[in-house]
Design an enzyme around this catalytic site. Structure first.
Site, PDB file in Angstrom:
ATOM      1  N   SER A   7       0.818  -1.215   0.000  1.00 47.28           N
ATOM      2  CA  SER A   7       0.000   0.000   0.000  1.00 47.28           C
ATOM      3  C   SER A   7       0.851   1.264   0.000  1.00 47.28           C
ATOM      4  CB  SER A   7      -0.904   0.016   1.225  1.00 47.28           C
ATOM      5  OG  SER A   7      -1.639  -1.176   1.323  1.00 47.28           O
TER       6      SER A   7
HETATM    7  N1  SAH Z   1      -1.343  -4.020   3.522  1.00 44.91           N
HETATM    8  C1  SAH Z   1      -0.671  -4.721   2.472  1.00 44.91           C
HETATM    9  C2  SAH Z   1      -1.467  -4.568   1.204  1.00 44.91           C
HETATM   10  C3  SAH Z   1      -1.742  -5.840   0.601  1.00 44.91           C
HETATM   11  S1  SAH Z   1      -2.740  -5.802  -0.854  1.00 44.91           S
HETATM   12  C4  SAH Z   1       0.736  -4.189   2.288  1.00 44.91           C
HETATM   13  O1  SAH Z   1       1.007  -3.073   2.735  1.00 44.91           O
HETATM   14  O2  SAH Z   1       1.576  -4.879   1.701  1.00 44.91           O
HETATM   15  C5  SAH Z   1      -4.126  -6.710  -0.281  1.00 44.91           C
HETATM   16  C6  SAH Z   1      -3.863  -8.121   0.125  1.00 44.91           C
HETATM   17  O3  SAH Z   1      -5.125  -8.696   0.477  1.00 44.91           O
HETATM   18  C7  SAH Z   1      -3.290  -9.012  -0.976  1.00 44.91           C
HETATM   19  O4  SAH Z   1      -2.103  -9.591  -0.525  1.00 44.91           O
HETATM   20  C8  SAH Z   1      -4.375 -10.059  -1.220  1.00 44.91           C
HETATM   21  O5  SAH Z   1      -3.860 -11.347  -1.527  1.00 44.91           O
HETATM   22  C9  SAH Z   1      -5.091 -10.051   0.127  1.00 44.91           C
HETATM   23  N2  SAH Z   1      -6.465 -10.572   0.076  1.00 44.91           N
HETATM   24  C10 SAH Z   1      -7.415 -10.343  -0.858  1.00 44.91           C
HETATM   25  N3  SAH Z   1      -8.541 -11.011  -0.546  1.00 44.91           N
HETATM   26  C11 SAH Z   1      -8.298 -11.671   0.619  1.00 44.91           C
HETATM   27  C12 SAH Z   1      -9.083 -12.540   1.453  1.00 44.91           C
HETATM   28  N4  SAH Z   1     -10.339 -12.880   1.147  1.00 44.91           N
HETATM   29  N5  SAH Z   1      -8.495 -13.038   2.554  1.00 44.91           N
HETATM   30  C13 SAH Z   1      -7.219 -12.731   2.883  1.00 44.91           C
HETATM   31  N6  SAH Z   1      -6.433 -11.923   2.148  1.00 44.91           N
HETATM   32  C14 SAH Z   1      -6.968 -11.399   1.016  1.00 44.91           C
END
Ligand code: SAH
Length: 214
Positions: A60
């Site tokens: 993010s």
């Molecule tokens: N906060 C993280 C952003 C990750 S992007 C950072 O700073 O790196 C969002 C993440 O949510 C992705 O890795 C994706 O795989 C995960 N995601 C999407 N749907 C999900 C679900 N149903 N359960 C768990 N994780 C999920």
């Protein structure tokens, strides 16, 4: 410019853009974002931008991490549930500010990489699992705080139900990537008060089965 100088510049930029909680700013200052960014993007580790990570996901944007963390009203006495571990960067920030962090990621590969980084940073107040985060973590519920870092199509009712009375959930909502907003949801008994905050762009929250490792 050194990474340390870039980091100071970023923190000042976040403060100007509305991250005014000094606890949140100092947590961001303590977490080395370069550890969470792929090698090819090291020179951008302290730019205020989202960057690609494995599994077609993103780490993010620092401003969004700052604003969402601030909206969460962090408190060292509280536990927090995070959905979407991704790189683990936001998780590391939460570990500085909460008593215990529960985090769920659906991609096993991402979670393994994130856990290794977080162990290296000595974030020991962390419990992680590879699962479908839309189901929350019923065994550990209720939570006083929930943070969702992927965009839901609509209010995730199962997660809202796992909030404590008076608890707060921060969640991006919007089926269309050009019309996504961060919502602050506050539980008041059986009523959920919803406030629309900033406009954002997140990868989608994908409900259902966890992909198998290839
Ligand atoms: N906060 C993280 C952003 C990750 S992007 C950072 O700073 O790196 C969002 C993440 O949510 C992705 O890795 C994706 O795989 C995960 N995601 C999407 N749907 C999900 C679900 N149903 N359960 C768990 N994780 C999920």
């Amino acid at each position: 410019m050194t990474q340390a100088a870039r980091k100071i510049r970023l923190v000042l930029e976040l403060r100007r853009a509305g991250v005014t909680d000094t606890k949140v700013l100092s947590a961001i200052e303590r977490v080395p974002r370069e550890m969470f960014v792929p090698d090819a993007f090291q020179d951008q580790a302290y730019e205020n931008t989202a960057l690609p990570i494995s599994c077609s996901q993103t780490i993010s944007q620092p401003l969004i991490v700052g604003l969402m963390t601030q909206l969460l009203e962090p408190d060292k006495r509280l536990r927090v549930l995070e959905i979407g571990t991704g790189s683990g960067y936001q998780t590391a920030v939460l570990c500085q500010l909460f008593r215990r962090v529960y985090t769920i990621e659906r991609h096993r590969e991402l979670l393994a990489e994130a856990e290794a980084r977080l162990a290296q940073l000595k974030c020991h107040n962390l419990t992680a699992q590879c699962a479908d985060g839309t189901r929350g973590w019923p065994e550990q519920a209720p939570f006083p705080r929930i943070l969702v870092t992927a965009a839901a199509n609509e209010m995730p009712a199962t997660l809202a139900d796992q909030l404590d009375d008076g608890g707060v959930m921060i969640v991006p909502i919007g089926a269309n990537v050009i019309d996504q907003w961060i919502y602050k949801v506050t539980r008041e008994g059986q009523h959920f008060r919803e406030e629309r905050m900033s406009q954002v762009r997140f990868v989608p929250l994908v409900p259902g089965a966890v992909p198998q490792a290839s």
